[in-house]
Motif scaffolding. Structure first.
Motif, PDB file in Angstrom:
ATOM      1  N   VAL A 180       0.818  -1.218   0.000  1.00 59.93           N
ATOM      2  CA  VAL A 180       0.000   0.000   0.000  1.00 59.93           C
ATOM      3  C   VAL A 180       0.851   1.268   0.000  1.00 59.93           C
ATOM      4  O   VAL A 180       0.503   2.258  -0.643  1.00 59.93           O
ATOM      5  CB  VAL A 180      -0.964  -0.003   1.211  1.00 59.93           C
ATOM      6  CG1 VAL A 180      -1.708   1.311   1.339  1.00 59.93           C
ATOM      7  CG2 VAL A 180      -1.950  -1.154   1.094  1.00 59.93           C
ATOM      8  N   THR A 181       1.982   1.236   0.707  1.00 57.62           N
ATOM      9  CA  THR A 181       2.798   2.455   0.852  1.00 57.62           C
ATOM     10  C   THR A 181       3.864   2.604  -0.220  1.00 57.62           C
ATOM     11  O   THR A 181       4.590   3.593  -0.221  1.00 57.62           O
ATOM     12  CB  THR A 181       3.483   2.477   2.235  1.00 57.62           C
ATOM     13  OG1 THR A 181       4.402   1.372   2.330  1.00 57.62           O
ATOM     14  CG2 THR A 181       2.468   2.386   3.356  1.00 57.62           C
ATOM     15  N   ALA A 182       3.975   1.641  -1.115  1.00 61.16           N
ATOM     16  CA  ALA A 182       5.016   1.700  -2.150  1.00 61.16           C
ATOM     17  C   ALA A 182       4.882   2.975  -2.987  1.00 61.16           C
ATOM     18  O   ALA A 182       3.817   3.265  -3.521  1.00 61.16           O
ATOM     19  CB  ALA A 182       4.922   0.469  -3.046  1.00 61.16           C
ATOM     20  N   GLY A 183       5.961   3.752  -3.044  1.00 58.86           N
ATOM     21  CA  GLY A 183       5.979   4.968  -3.842  1.00 58.86           C
ATOM     22  C   GLY A 183       5.309   6.169  -3.216  1.00 58.86           C
ATOM     23  O   GLY A 183       5.222   7.222  -3.837  1.00 58.86           O
ATOM     24  N   VAL A 184       4.832   6.042  -1.975  1.00 56.30           N
ATOM     25  CA  VAL A 184       4.177   7.162  -1.290  1.00 56.30           C
ATOM     26  C   VAL A 184       5.152   7.770  -0.287  1.00 56.30           C
ATOM     27  O   VAL A 184       5.879   7.040   0.397  1.00 56.30           O
ATOM     28  CB  VAL A 184       2.887   6.701  -0.564  1.00 56.30           C
ATOM     29  CG1 VAL A 184       2.189   7.877   0.101  1.00 56.30           C
ATOM     30  CG2 VAL A 184       1.951   6.004  -1.525  1.00 56.30           C
ATOM     31  N   ASN A 185       5.179   9.081  -0.206  1.00 60.16           N
ATOM     32  CA  ASN A 185       6.048   9.772   0.751  1.00 60.16           C
ATOM     33  C   ASN A 185       5.790   9.249   2.167  1.00 60.16           C
ATOM     34  O   ASN A 185       4.641   9.128   2.596  1.00 60.16           O
ATOM     35  CB  ASN A 185       5.771  11.280   0.675  1.00 60.16           C
ATOM     36  CG  ASN A 185       6.633  12.063   1.630  1.00 60.16           C
ATOM     37  OD1 ASN A 185       6.362  12.138   2.816  1.00 60.16           O
ATOM     38  ND2 ASN A 185       7.686  12.665   1.101  1.00 60.16           N
ATOM     39  N   ALA A 186       6.867   8.955   2.898  1.00 63.02           N
ATOM     40  CA  ALA A 186       6.743   8.366   4.242  1.00 63.02           C
ATOM     41  C   ALA A 186       6.023   9.292   5.218  1.00 63.02           C
ATOM     42  O   ALA A 186       5.233   8.835   6.057  1.00 63.02           O
ATOM     43  CB  ALA A 186       8.122   8.009   4.780  1.00 63.02           C
ATOM     44  N   ILE A 187       6.272  10.585   5.117  1.00 61.68           N
ATOM     45  CA  ILE A 187       5.626  11.536   6.029  1.00 61.68           C
ATOM     46  C   ILE A 187       4.130  11.628   5.726  1.00 61.68           C
ATOM     47  O   ILE A 187       3.298  11.639   6.638  1.00 61.68           O
ATOM     48  CB  ILE A 187       6.307  12.919   5.949  1.00 61.68           C
ATOM     49  CG1 ILE A 187       7.728  12.814   6.507  1.00 61.68           C
ATOM     50  CG2 ILE A 187       5.507  13.980   6.693  1.00 61.68           C
ATOM     51  CD1 ILE A 187       8.566  14.051   6.335  1.00 61.68           C
ATOM     52  N   ALA A 188       3.775  11.662   4.455  1.00 64.69           N
ATOM     53  CA  ALA A 188       2.357  11.688   4.070  1.00 64.69           C
ATOM     54  C   ALA A 188       1.676  10.398   4.510  1.00 64.69           C
ATOM     55  O   ALA A 188       0.537  10.423   5.022  1.00 64.69           O
ATOM     56  CB  ALA A 188       2.224  11.860   2.556  1.00 64.69           C
ATOM     57  N   THR A 189       2.354   9.276   4.345  1.00 66.97           N
ATOM     58  CA  THR A 189       1.817   7.983   4.776  1.00 66.97           C
ATOM     59  C   THR A 189       1.505   7.994   6.268  1.00 66.97           C
ATOM     60  O   THR A 189       0.408   7.634   6.692  1.00 66.97           O
ATOM     61  CB  THR A 189       2.835   6.863   4.468  1.00 66.97           C
ATOM     62  OG1 THR A 189       2.990   6.745   3.061  1.00 66.97           O
ATOM     63  CG2 THR A 189       2.380   5.526   5.031  1.00 66.97           C
ATOM     64  N   THR A 190       2.487   8.414   7.068  1.00 70.04           N
ATOM     65  CA  THR A 190       2.328   8.424   8.527  1.00 70.04           C
ATOM     66  C   THR A 190       1.215   9.375   8.944  1.00 70.04           C
ATOM     67  O   THR A 190       0.427   9.076   9.852  1.00 70.04           O
ATOM     68  CB  THR A 190       3.653   8.848   9.189  1.00 70.04           C
ATOM     69  OG1 THR A 190       4.690   7.982   8.725  1.00 70.04           O
ATOM     70  CG2 THR A 190       3.566   8.751  10.708  1.00 70.04           C
ATOM     71  N   THR A 191       1.123  10.510   8.280  1.00 65.27           N
ATOM     72  CA  THR A 191       0.078  11.495   8.619  1.00 65.27           C
ATOM     73  C   THR A 191      -1.316  10.928   8.386  1.00 65.27           C
ATOM     74  O   THR A 191      -2.184  11.032   9.242  1.00 65.27           O
ATOM     75  CB  THR A 191       0.263  12.776   7.786  1.00 65.27           C
ATOM     76  OG1 THR A 191       1.580  13.290   7.986  1.00 65.27           O
ATOM     77  CG2 THR A 191      -0.760  13.831   8.181  1.00 65.27           C
ATOM     78  N   VAL A 192      -1.522  10.312   7.234  1.00 59.68           N
ATOM     79  CA  VAL A 192      -2.839   9.750   6.913  1.00 59.68           C
ATOM     80  C   VAL A 192      -3.179   8.615   7.876  1.00 59.68           C
ATOM     81  O   VAL A 192      -4.297   8.540   8.398  1.00 59.68           O
ATOM     82  CB  VAL A 192      -2.893   9.244   5.458  1.00 59.68           C
ATOM     83  CG1 VAL A 192      -4.196   8.515   5.188  1.00 59.68           C
ATOM     84  CG2 VAL A 192      -2.717  10.404   4.483  1.00 59.68           C
TER      85      VAL A 192
END
Length: 198
Positions: A180-192
């Motif tokens: 699910v998180t592949a290619g997504v910014n880590a900070i944006a991932t954690t925030t969501v």
């Protein structure tokens, strides 16, 4: 100093910083159970503790995103990440923090660290990752260590079951997150994830 030497020194600094951040993260993660017990002694309950934990994290990450000019991922990714936070992370945290009411903090924390065993098995089955001989030996040692921990620890069967459930849910969360998180910014991932959990 040559460019290659400068690059090597920069790489070494980055590696050291990474190791120190991992050690800091592991220390904070390990201390989480102890702080939770203090919070319970002061009158907090599981629901209040988790609400404050996730709400503060969501607010902090929101500020970091804004300060760094990071935008949210595509809406489809946001929904998947929100499911990870609202279902996976909340379920894992609920099991972990509830287990602290029925077993020693040290036992619950150690049970959570069964997750590498479960992640390895799940990754081999669902992500088709190869199991090497050293990995299998590590899995056996991890299982034996977990058995000794549970056998020697003080806690009810419910506390142990919740601790193991937290590890299993966390393992599924990690394996699902790998896709699910592949290619997504880590900070944006954690925030969501934190916002959905809150």
């Amino acid at each position: 100093m040559t460019a290659s030497a400068t690059g090597t020194m920069g790489h070494a600094r980055d590696k050291l910083a990474g190791v120190l951040l991992i050690a800091l993260s592991a220390s904070a993660f390990g201390a989480m159970a102890i702080f939770a017990r203090f919070a319970y002694a002061a009158g907090a309950d599981v629901y209040g503790l988790l609400a404050v934990r996730f709400l503060l994290a969501a607010i902090a990450m929101g500020f970091v995103m804004r300060a760094r000019g990071i935008s949210l991922p595509p809406w489809r990714r946001v929904l998947a990440l929100a499911a990870m936070g609202g279902i996976g992370y909340v379920s894992q945290s609920y099991c972990f923090f509830t287990a602290l009411n029925y077993a020693q903090a040290s036992l619950v924390a150690l049970l959570l660290y069964l997750y590498p065993l479960f992640v390895t098995i799940l990754a081999a089955v669902f992500l088709k990752e190869h199991l090497t001989t050293s990995t299998v030996i590590a899995l056996v040692l991890c299982s034996v260590g977990a058995g000794l921990t549970v056998g020697g620890g003080e806690g009810s069967s419910l506390g142990i079951a919740l601790g193991v459930a937290a590890a299993v849910i966390y393992s599924i969360y990690i394996v699902v997150g790998a896709r699910v998180t592949a290619g997504v910014n880590a900070i944006a991932t954690t925030t969501v994830i934190c916002t959905a959990a809150a």
